[in-house]
Design a protein around this motif. Sequence first.
Motif, PDB file in Angstrom:
ATOM      1  N   LEU A   1       0.829  -1.206   0.000  1.00  0.00           N
ATOM      2  CA  LEU A   1       0.000   0.000   0.000  1.00  0.00           C
ATOM      3  C   LEU A   1       0.867   1.261   0.000  1.00  0.00           C
ATOM      4  CD1 LEU A   1      -2.798   1.294   0.160  1.00  0.00           C
ATOM      5  CD2 LEU A   1      -2.704   1.040   2.642  1.00  0.00           C
ATOM      6  N   LEU A   2       1.939   1.254   0.780  1.00  0.00           N
ATOM      7  CA  LEU A   2       2.849   2.400   0.813  1.00  0.00           C
ATOM      8  C   LEU A   2       3.515   2.624  -0.543  1.00  0.00           C
ATOM      9  CD1 LEU A   2       4.518   1.837   4.311  1.00  0.00           C
ATOM     10  CD2 LEU A   2       2.945   3.674   3.685  1.00  0.00           C
ATOM     11  N   ALA A   3       3.898   1.533  -1.198  1.00  0.00           N
ATOM     12  CA  ALA A   3       4.505   1.646  -2.526  1.00  0.00           C
ATOM     13  C   ALA A   3       3.511   2.225  -3.526  1.00  0.00           C
ATOM     14  CB  ALA A   3       5.002   0.283  -2.991  1.00  0.00           C
ATOM     15  N   GLN A   4       2.263   1.765  -3.460  1.00  0.00           N
ATOM     16  CA  GLN A   4       1.228   2.276  -4.372  1.00  0.00           C
ATOM     17  C   GLN A   4       0.979   3.761  -4.139  1.00  0.00           C
ATOM     18  OE1 GLN A   4      -2.037  -0.346  -3.507  1.00  0.00           O
ATOM     19  NE2 GLN A   4      -1.344  -1.929  -4.942  1.00  0.00           N
ATOM     20  N   GLN A   5       0.946   4.180  -2.880  1.00  0.00           N
ATOM     21  CA  GLN A   5       0.725   5.586  -2.566  1.00  0.00           C
ATOM     22  C   GLN A   5       1.851   6.457  -3.108  1.00  0.00           C
ATOM     23  OE1 GLN A   5      -1.898   7.254  -0.894  1.00  0.00           O
ATOM     24  NE2 GLN A   5      -2.903   5.329  -1.373  1.00  0.00           N
ATOM     25  N   PHE A   6       3.082   5.993  -2.971  1.00  0.00           N
ATOM     26  CA  PHE A   6       4.231   6.754  -3.458  1.00  0.00           C
ATOM     27  C   PHE A   6       4.157   6.934  -4.973  1.00  0.00           C
ATOM     28  CE2 PHE A   6       8.671   6.685  -5.093  1.00  0.00           C
ATOM     29  CZ  PHE A   6       9.073   7.909  -4.593  1.00  0.00           C
ATOM     30  N   HIS A   7       3.894   5.852  -5.682  1.00  0.00           N
ATOM     31  CA  HIS A   7       3.834   5.926  -7.145  1.00  0.00           C
ATOM     32  C   HIS A   7       2.636   6.746  -7.611  1.00  0.00           C
ATOM     33  CE1 HIS A   7       7.293   3.398  -7.690  1.00  0.00           C
ATOM     34  NE2 HIS A   7       6.748   2.424  -6.991  1.00  0.00           N
ATOM     35  N   ALA A   8       1.504   6.620  -6.928  1.00  0.00           N
ATOM     36  CA  ALA A   8       0.319   7.406  -7.300  1.00  0.00           C
ATOM     37  C   ALA A   8       0.586   8.896  -7.119  1.00  0.00           C
ATOM     38  CB  ALA A   8      -0.881   6.978  -6.460  1.00  0.00           C
ATOM     39  N   GLN A   9       1.293   9.261  -6.048  1.00  0.00           N
ATOM     40  CA  GLN A   9       1.618  10.669  -5.820  1.00  0.00           C
ATOM     41  C   GLN A   9       2.540  11.189  -6.916  1.00  0.00           C
ATOM     42  OE1 GLN A   9       4.531  12.125  -2.798  1.00  0.00           O
ATOM     43  NE2 GLN A   9       2.703  12.998  -1.821  1.00  0.00           N
ATOM     44  N   GLN A  10       3.547  10.400  -7.294  1.00  0.00           N
ATOM     45  CA  GLN A  10       4.460  10.814  -8.360  1.00  0.00           C
ATOM     46  C   GLN A  10       3.708  11.082  -9.657  1.00  0.00           C
ATOM     47  OE1 GLN A  10       7.380   7.534  -8.294  1.00  0.00           O
ATOM     48  NE2 GLN A  10       8.907   9.099  -7.863  1.00  0.00           N
ATOM     49  N   ILE A  11       2.833  10.164 -10.028  1.00  0.00           N
ATOM     50  CA  ILE A  11       2.068  10.309 -11.266  1.00  0.00           C
ATOM     51  C   ILE A  11       1.141  11.512 -11.174  1.00  0.00           C
ATOM     52  CG2 ILE A  11       0.264   9.232 -12.685  1.00  0.00           C
ATOM     53  CD1 ILE A  11       1.591   6.503 -11.917  1.00  0.00           C
ATOM     54  N   GLY A  12       0.480  11.671 -10.025  1.00  0.00           N
ATOM     55  CA  GLY A  12      -0.451  12.783  -9.842  1.00  0.00           C
ATOM     56  C   GLY A  12       0.233  14.133  -9.959  1.00  0.00           C
ATOM     57  N   TYR A  13       1.418  14.266  -9.348  1.00  0.00           N
ATOM     58  CA  TYR A  13       2.144  15.530  -9.434  1.00  0.00           C
ATOM     59  C   TYR A  13       2.585  15.814 -10.865  1.00  0.00           C
ATOM     60  CZ  TYR A  13       2.461  15.909  -4.322  1.00  0.00           C
ATOM     61  OH  TYR A  13       2.178  16.037  -2.985  1.00  0.00           O
ATOM     62  N   ARG A  14       3.080  14.801 -11.559  1.00  0.00           N
ATOM     63  CA  ARG A  14       3.538  15.017 -12.940  1.00  0.00           C
ATOM     64  C   ARG A  14       2.391  15.450 -13.839  1.00  0.00           C
ATOM     65  NH1 ARG A  14       7.138  10.504 -12.115  1.00  0.00           N
ATOM     66  NH2 ARG A  14       5.604   9.089 -13.012  1.00  0.00           N
ATOM     67  N   ARG A  15       1.212  14.880 -13.611  1.00  0.00           N
ATOM     68  CA  ARG A  15       0.055  15.236 -14.448  1.00  0.00           C
ATOM     69  C   ARG A  15      -0.500  16.613 -14.094  1.00  0.00           C
ATOM     70  NH1 ARG A  15      -3.227   9.469 -14.405  1.00  0.00           N
ATOM     71  NH2 ARG A  15      -1.911   8.412 -15.942  1.00  0.00           N
ATOM     72  N   SER A  16      -0.635  16.883 -12.818  1.00  0.00           N
ATOM     73  CA  SER A  16      -1.260  18.135 -12.380  1.00  0.00           C
ATOM     74  C   SER A  16      -0.318  19.332 -12.431  1.00  0.00           C
ATOM     75  CB  SER A  16      -1.804  17.990 -10.960  1.00  0.00           C
ATOM     76  OG  SER A  16      -2.778  16.981 -10.892  1.00  0.00           O
ATOM     77  N   PHE A  17       0.982  19.070 -12.224  1.00  0.00           N
ATOM     78  CA  PHE A  17       1.958  20.163 -12.154  1.00  0.00           C
ATOM     79  C   PHE A  17       3.179  19.804 -13.001  1.00  0.00           C
ATOM     80  CE2 PHE A  17      -0.277  19.818  -8.056  1.00  0.00           C
ATOM     81  CZ  PHE A  17      -0.947  21.036  -8.043  1.00  0.00           C
ATOM     82  N   PRO A  18       3.032  19.792 -14.326  1.00  0.00           N
ATOM     83  CA  PRO A  18       4.138  19.335 -15.185  1.00  0.00           C
ATOM     84  C   PRO A  18       5.389  20.188 -15.099  1.00  0.00           C
ATOM     85  CG  PRO A  18       2.367  20.297 -16.497  1.00  0.00           C
ATOM     86  CD  PRO A  18       1.841  20.157 -15.104  1.00  0.00           C
ATOM     87  N   GLN A  19       5.291  21.426 -14.662  1.00  0.00           N
ATOM     88  CA  GLN A  19       6.465  22.296 -14.571  1.00  0.00           C
ATOM     89  C   GLN A  19       6.978  22.431 -13.130  1.00  0.00           C
ATOM     90  OE1 GLN A  19       5.338  25.956 -16.528  1.00  0.00           O
ATOM     91  NE2 GLN A  19       5.711  25.061 -18.532  1.00  0.00           N
TER      92      GLN A  19
END
Length: 199
Positions: A63-81
């Motif tokens: 679950l911790l691994a999934q949360q980390f990866h989901a946060q990375q993807i979310g930040y890249r999509r929402s805040f690309p710069q």
Amino acid sequence: MALPIDSEFEMGRIATHFSLTAPGLIVRPVETADAAFCRCLSDATLRGVFARMGLPEPLLARLLAQQFHAQQIGYRRSFPQAEYFLIVEQGAAIGRLVVTIEQVEETSAGGPESDRSVACGRPIRALRLIDIALLPAAQGRGIGREVIAALAVAARSIEARRLTLSVQMSNDRAQSLYRRLGFIDTGGEAYRHMMMPLT
């Protein structure tokens, strides 16, 4: 509401304007070699929350691994710069910071567009604090306060008019800290949106 960032904003990246004044405390851009620390930091800040669910260790680790990866993807999509920094004390990494430069519409209430104000349509520059996380051992020592004060200085140096952030409604401790630092509420439901005017 975020507006497109023009080429002038591209030239005003925050890394060249951001430094800390406390002895032994620095920020530097995140590098590829920092991936392991960033993962450990994520686990350290979330483990206590998920541990209360009583999950067996293998499931908790997944679950911790999934949360980390989901946060990375979310930040890249929402805040690309977005720009990513490591917070380092006496040579040891103790935290991470994520920020981005945005344009927002100024409102009649004097803050970024929110549920309680009417947008005036004039774009202004803002520095958004996307995320700040510290290892548990580094918390409660004023480091977060020092980092946010440095962010405000950096924001002024790029002529930003606002320092903005969003925080979970359930995170009363963070909201209290931000209010003490001069942030004011600007609305929100799932998250409380806050801003610090930088006039």
